[in-house]
Scaffold this active site. Structure first.
Site, PDB file in Angstrom:
ATOM      1  N   ASP A 230      -4.551   0.270  -6.559  1.00  0.00           N
ATOM      2  CA  ASP A 230      -4.254   0.506  -5.140  1.00  0.00           C
ATOM      3  C   ASP A 230      -4.259  -0.828  -4.409  1.00  0.00           C
ATOM      4  OD1 ASP A 230      -3.937   1.505  -2.611  1.00  0.00           O
ATOM      5  OD2 ASP A 230      -5.641   2.870  -2.682  1.00  0.00           O
TER       6      ASP A 230
ATOM      7  N   ASP B  17       0.838  -1.205   0.000  1.00  0.00           N
ATOM      8  CA  ASP B  17       0.000   0.000   0.000  1.00  0.00           C
ATOM      9  C   ASP B  17       0.874   1.256   0.000  1.00  0.00           C
ATOM     10  OD1 ASP B  17      -2.099   1.770   0.177  1.00  0.00           O
ATOM     11  OD2 ASP B  17      -2.503   1.372   2.298  1.00  0.00           O
TER      12      ASP B  17
ATOM     13  N   GLU C 118      -2.738  10.696  -0.811  1.00  0.00           N
ATOM     14  CA  GLU C 118      -3.930   9.844  -0.829  1.00  0.00           C
ATOM     15  C   GLU C 118      -4.340   9.451   0.573  1.00  0.00           C
ATOM     16  OE1 GLU C 118      -6.174   5.932  -1.086  1.00  0.00           O
ATOM     17  OE2 GLU C 118      -4.348   6.479  -0.010  1.00  0.00           O
TER      18      GLU C 118
ATOM     19  N   HIS D 252      -1.354  -0.912   6.599  1.00  0.00           N
ATOM     20  CA  HIS D 252      -0.994   0.265   7.402  1.00  0.00           C
ATOM     21  C   HIS D 252      -0.133  -0.101   8.614  1.00  0.00           C
ATOM     22  CE1 HIS D 252      -4.223   3.339   5.870  1.00  0.00           C
ATOM     23  NE2 HIS D 252      -3.451   2.864   4.907  1.00  0.00           N
TER      24      HIS D 252
END
Length: 578
Positions: free
Chosen positions: A202, A139, A173, A289
């Protein structure tokens, strides 16, 4: 992919509203389950090893810059530089668009392959930034790398084009689709109408991923779906990603969109695990993340299928029926030059026949600043011939460094780039133009926050007794240090340099809590933070030739958050012209 919670009903309403754009902007429809068209079977097999090499570079960039590539960080800036250098080497003219409304000011990267009609564009994009928690390899190093390698393959193969192809890598983003929104808002109504489809990529290599397509039943999605259908993947709608990535910025402007994704933090269902493999009731990307989003967090099979699907879509949507019967190339030598106001400089534009027969090629140039003109002698050549390009500057020409696009027009259009630096009239006065750069002569001509210029022994100067010490309070604060400088014209080199020492009690190795921004005029040259701490002073230097002949403000701005001090100590500032 950024975090965002949206009501499903609201997302559905937006999706349905955009599913049927005006007929003039909709690619030709085809059955959603169609097998790949014969013409597109000629699309190249994109090397997954090359894509992985880009991922390794993004990992290395993050490792060298505090462990992340978050927008506004040194890691993001280095990522932009890497992508830009690869594209420029392949022959693209690359534009960096500064997102002035982004939370973290940074650049979008736009690269357009200069063939095909300029008013008939298909656009492919991916966000280049990550989050502060980790290097952001799936990501979204995955989408960024897939696009980069496809752009390089398109340049290497250089097929005839039926449409214009534009690539984009977005800033901000993760803070709310900010870079793509800024770009779309910068377009005129006509420019938006030129874009017949936007495709977003993405997180296309999730280790427990599925095969998802944005607006999977739309005609825009048809080439992406056709390729994955040909592999027996039976892709599904990307419900998790609705409204959460950069395609949403284009949807909101009425531009048809689609794209690939393999999933983020949502969990794989039992039926999906049966169809695609993997672990049911587990996240598509277990490192979403997180610090573990490294090159080990990549599904190479999914990465390969995504890269080849993008190539298929490019060839299906935008590549014509083969190389033109007659074709040519254009080059300029040297590729850069300088011109003084009131003077001129020359370069040689060469052409060559690359296929078929020689043809007439008309030469032109664009991108010249105010007061600069470009002429060619002769203005038209037969491919294989050359022309002298003359770049002339008036006495009031704009100063700075500019990129000219030299265009040859025949049966096709071919371009190359030339960089020109315009300087003021007269000889170079040279020398050091920063006053009191060592801070030993009081505060003048500096303007500084009280106490910044100091001889405190708590932070020793590099030379002498005085230095500029910004922040170091361990509480919320902003310190500034600035000086107006006049940069002489007519010199061959201009170097701004200073020595910087950073120490901190911040314990993080990933988050930039405290920052020092270095600016000349309105341009940010660099941003340093607690992540750049080092023992002793480090020399920092920058080419500031773009400001020749101008009076500008050199400014340092330090900001510190509510706890744990970071000191930014500056000494021996010079701006040397020679």
């Amino acid at each position: 992919m950024k975090r965002r919670t949206l009501a499903i009903a609201a997302v559905t309403a937006v999706t349905l509203a955009l599913a049927a754009p005006p007929a003039s902007a909709t690619p030709t429809a085809r059955p959603a389950t169609a097998a790949p068209a014969v013409a597109a079977l000629a699309a190249p097999d994109v090397s997954v090893s090359n894509v992985q090499a880009h991922l390794a570079q993004f990992q290395s960039i993050a490792t060298s810059n505090g462990g992340n590539r978050r927008a506004g960080s040194a890691g993001y800036t280095a990522s932009v530089a890497y992508v830009k250098s690869k594209l420029q080497a392949a022959g693209y003219t690359v534009t960096e668009q500064t997102c002035t409304t982004c939370t973290y000011r940074g650049n979008n990267v736009i690269a357009e392959w200069p063939q095909g009609p300029a008013d008939d564009v298909v656009m492919f994009g991916a966000h280049l930034d990550g989050v502060a928690a980790g290097p952001g390899i799936n990501d979204n190093g995955s989408g960024s790398s897939v696009l980069l390698e496809n752009a390089l393959v398109l340049a290497q193969q250089s097929p005839a084009m039926s449409k214009r192809v534009r690539f984009a890598w977005w800033n901000g983003e993760e803070q709310g689709l900010q870079g793509s929104k800024f770009y779309v808002n910068s377009l005129t109504t006509a420019q938006k109408g030129y874009i017949k489809g936007y495709y977003n990529f993405d997180m296309v290599a999730s280790t427990n991923g599925g095969y998802f397509i944005n607006r999977v039943t739309s005609s825009t999605a048809a080439p992406l779906k056709a390729y994955w259908d040909s592999l027996g993947l039976s892709p599904e709608e990307n419900t998790e990603g609705q409204g959460r990535s950069d395609d949403y910025s284009f949807q909101q402007a009425g531009i048809p969109t689609s794209g690939y994704a393999m999933g983020a933090s949502a969990r794989k269902t039992s039926s999906q695990a049966s169809k695609w493999g993997g672990t049911a009731n587990a996240a598509y990307d277990p490192c979403y993340h997180s610090s573990c989003d490294t090159t080990s967090n990549i599904n190479a099979t999914g990465l390969n299928r995504s890269a080849d699907g993008v190539a298929y879509a490019i060839w299906d949507l935008a590549v014509g029926g083969g190389t033109p019967t007659n074709d040519f190339s254009v080059a300029v030598s040297p590729t850069a030059g300088g011109v003084v106001r009131g003077g001129s400089t020359t370069a040689t534009v060469s052409t060559a026949t690359t296929s078929g027969s020689a043809q007439a090629v008309a030469l032109s140039a664009s991108g010249a600043p105010s007061g600069v003109s470009v002429s060619f002698s002769p203005s038209s050549v037969t491919s294989g011939g050359s022309s002298t390009m003359t770049v002339s500057a008036s006495s009031s020409a704009a100063l700075g460094t500019f990129t000219l696009t030299v265009t040859g027009t025949g049966s096709a259009t071919r371009t190359t780039s030339y960089t020109v630096t315009v300087t003021g009239t007269g000889s170079c006065t040279g020398g050091q133009v920063v006053g009191n750069g060592g801070f030993e002569s009081g505060t003048s001509p500096w303007t500084a926050t009280s106490g910044v210029i100091t001889n405190s022994s708590s932070q020793p100067a590099r030379t002498g007794s005085y230095k500029a010490w910004l922040n170091g309070n361990g509480s919320t604060s902003t310190d500034t240090l600035s000086q107006s400088v006049t940069v002489p014209a007519g010199c061959s080199s201009y170097t701004l340099a200073f020595y910087l020492h950073i120490d901190t009690t911040e314990r993080t190795t990933t988050v930039a809590y405290d920052k020092l921004v270095v600016q000349v005029g309105s341009t940010t040259l660099a941003t340093y933070s607690n992540l750049n701490k080092a023992t002793g002073y480090t020399l920092r230097s920058f080419d500031v030739g773009a400001y020749a002949g101008q009076t500008v403000t050199l400014k340092f701005t330090g900001t510190e958050d509510a706890s744990l001090q970071t000191s930014f100590v500056i000494d021996d500032v010079t701006l040397q012209a020679s």
